[in-house]
Enzyme design. Sequence first.
Site, mmCIF file in Angstrom:
data_model
loop_
_atom_site.group_PDB
_atom_site.id
_atom_site.type_symbol
_atom_site.label_atom_id
_atom_site.label_comp_id
_atom_site.label_asym_id
_atom_site.label_seq_id
_atom_site.Cartn_x
_atom_site.Cartn_y
_atom_site.Cartn_z
ATOM 1 N N HIS A 14 9.315 19.389 -8.146
ATOM 2 C CA HIS A 14 10.695 19.706 -7.748
ATOM 3 C C HIS A 14 12.063 19.602 -7.876
ATOM 4 O O HIS A 14 12.384 18.345 -9.169
ATOM 5 C CB HIS A 14 10.202 20.045 -6.379
ATOM 6 C CG HIS A 14 11.152 18.985 -5.375
ATOM 7 N ND1 HIS A 14 10.503 19.053 -4.193
ATOM 8 C CD2 HIS A 14 11.005 17.698 -6.194
ATOM 9 C CE1 HIS A 14 11.009 17.790 -3.887
ATOM 10 N NE2 HIS A 14 11.294 17.234 -4.841
ATOM 11 N N CYS A 33 18.606 14.743 -6.857
ATOM 12 C CA CYS A 33 17.641 15.843 -6.269
ATOM 13 C C CYS A 33 17.628 16.880 -6.545
ATOM 14 O O CYS A 33 16.804 18.104 -6.426
ATOM 15 C CB CYS A 33 16.952 14.851 -4.403
ATOM 16 S SG CYS A 33 16.174 13.753 -3.922
ATOM 17 N N HIS A 37 12.495 16.876 -10.651
ATOM 18 C CA HIS A 37 12.104 15.474 -11.188
ATOM 19 C C HIS A 37 10.572 15.464 -10.685
ATOM 20 O O HIS A 37 10.421 16.545 -9.667
ATOM 21 C CB HIS A 37 12.930 14.821 -10.301
ATOM 22 C CG HIS A 37 13.119 14.483 -8.764
ATOM 23 N ND1 HIS A 37 13.893 15.474 -8.171
ATOM 24 C CD2 HIS A 37 12.569 15.119 -7.657
ATOM 25 C CE1 HIS A 37 13.824 15.972 -6.434
ATOM 26 N NE2 HIS A 37 12.638 15.161 -7.075
ATOM 27 N N HIS A 39 6.997 13.966 -8.191
ATOM 28 C CA HIS A 39 6.133 12.999 -7.143
ATOM 29 C C HIS A 39 5.219 12.976 -7.494
ATOM 30 O O HIS A 39 4.167 13.798 -7.878
ATOM 31 C CB HIS A 39 7.151 13.253 -5.738
ATOM 32 C CG HIS A 39 8.389 13.663 -5.402
ATOM 33 N ND1 HIS A 39 9.505 11.921 -5.843
ATOM 34 C CD2 HIS A 39 8.909 14.442 -5.774
ATOM 35 C CE1 HIS A 39 10.052 12.286 -4.790
ATOM 36 N NE2 HIS A 39 10.345 14.686 -5.686
ATOM 37 N N ASP A 77 -1.407 20.846 -7.442
ATOM 38 C CA ASP A 77 -1.130 19.863 -8.846
ATOM 39 C C ASP A 77 -0.442 20.408 -10.611
ATOM 40 O O ASP A 77 -0.951 21.573 -10.478
ATOM 41 C CB ASP A 77 -2.305 18.927 -8.414
ATOM 42 C CG ASP A 77 -2.968 18.012 -9.631
ATOM 43 O OD1 ASP A 77 -1.659 17.356 -9.315
ATOM 44 O OD2 ASP A 77 -4.096 17.752 -9.693
ATOM 45 N N HIS A 78 -0.147 19.647 -10.591
ATOM 46 C CA HIS A 78 1.215 19.635 -12.487
ATOM 47 C C HIS A 78 1.371 21.158 -12.169
ATOM 48 O O HIS A 78 1.024 21.812 -13.452
ATOM 49 C CB HIS A 78 -0.241 19.687 -12.796
ATOM 50 C CG HIS A 78 -0.813 18.096 -13.246
ATOM 51 N ND1 HIS A 78 -1.571 17.717 -12.311
ATOM 52 C CD2 HIS A 78 -0.647 17.188 -13.901
ATOM 53 C CE1 HIS A 78 -1.449 16.428 -12.837
ATOM 54 N NE2 HIS A 78 -0.960 15.780 -14.116
ATOM 55 N N GLU A 125 6.144 12.121 0.475
ATOM 56 C CA GLU A 125 7.544 12.164 -1.030
ATOM 57 C C GLU A 125 7.708 11.317 -1.873
ATOM 58 O O GLU A 125 7.375 11.421 -3.159
ATOM 59 C CB GLU A 125 8.686 12.732 -0.914
ATOM 60 C CG GLU A 125 9.486 13.621 -2.245
ATOM 61 C CD GLU A 125 10.320 14.638 -1.712
ATOM 62 O OE1 GLU A 125 11.106 14.870 -1.394
ATOM 63 O OE2 GLU A 125 11.241 14.916 -3.146
HETATM 64 NI NI NI Z 1 11.876 15.166 -4.315
#
Ligand code: NI
Length: 137
Positions: A14, A33, A37, A39, A77-78, A125
């Site tokens: 995100h 952010c 990037h 997580h 997911d992904h 996160e």
């Molecule tokens: Ni983040």
Amino acid sequence: MIQITRRETFNAAHRLFNPKWSVEKNFEVFGPCSRVHGHNWELFVTVIGEVSEDTGFVVDLKALSKTMREEVISKVDHTYLNEDVPFLAGKLPTTENFAIAVWNILQPAVKEKHGVDLYKIKLTETANHYVEYYGHS
Ligand code: NI
């Protein structure tokens, strides 16, 4: 009443970026952010109910896991949360907004499929921060 929690994990990218602002303003507010990037997220779903005399369970955790995967994990997911996820469309995908959206999906699904009440959503996160949401402010 007793609470029990199931954890599922997923990977998603995100960026914290308000499209109403310039790139510079976004960097000023969100720092790195504001860039894309990823997580390794953790979703903890806590339900509350009575222990069944027959099973000794509040809820069948395998079934709860399936609901979490069908209703949420398979959809995120992904993915790139800012663009790929219909239930986050038009929302800034902060951990806060993400947790609220997950609550809004799982609260009715958990009640309907498992006959118990959703108590809490915890969304992690990073190792250093997470959100907990109880469905009200
Ligand atoms: Ni983040």
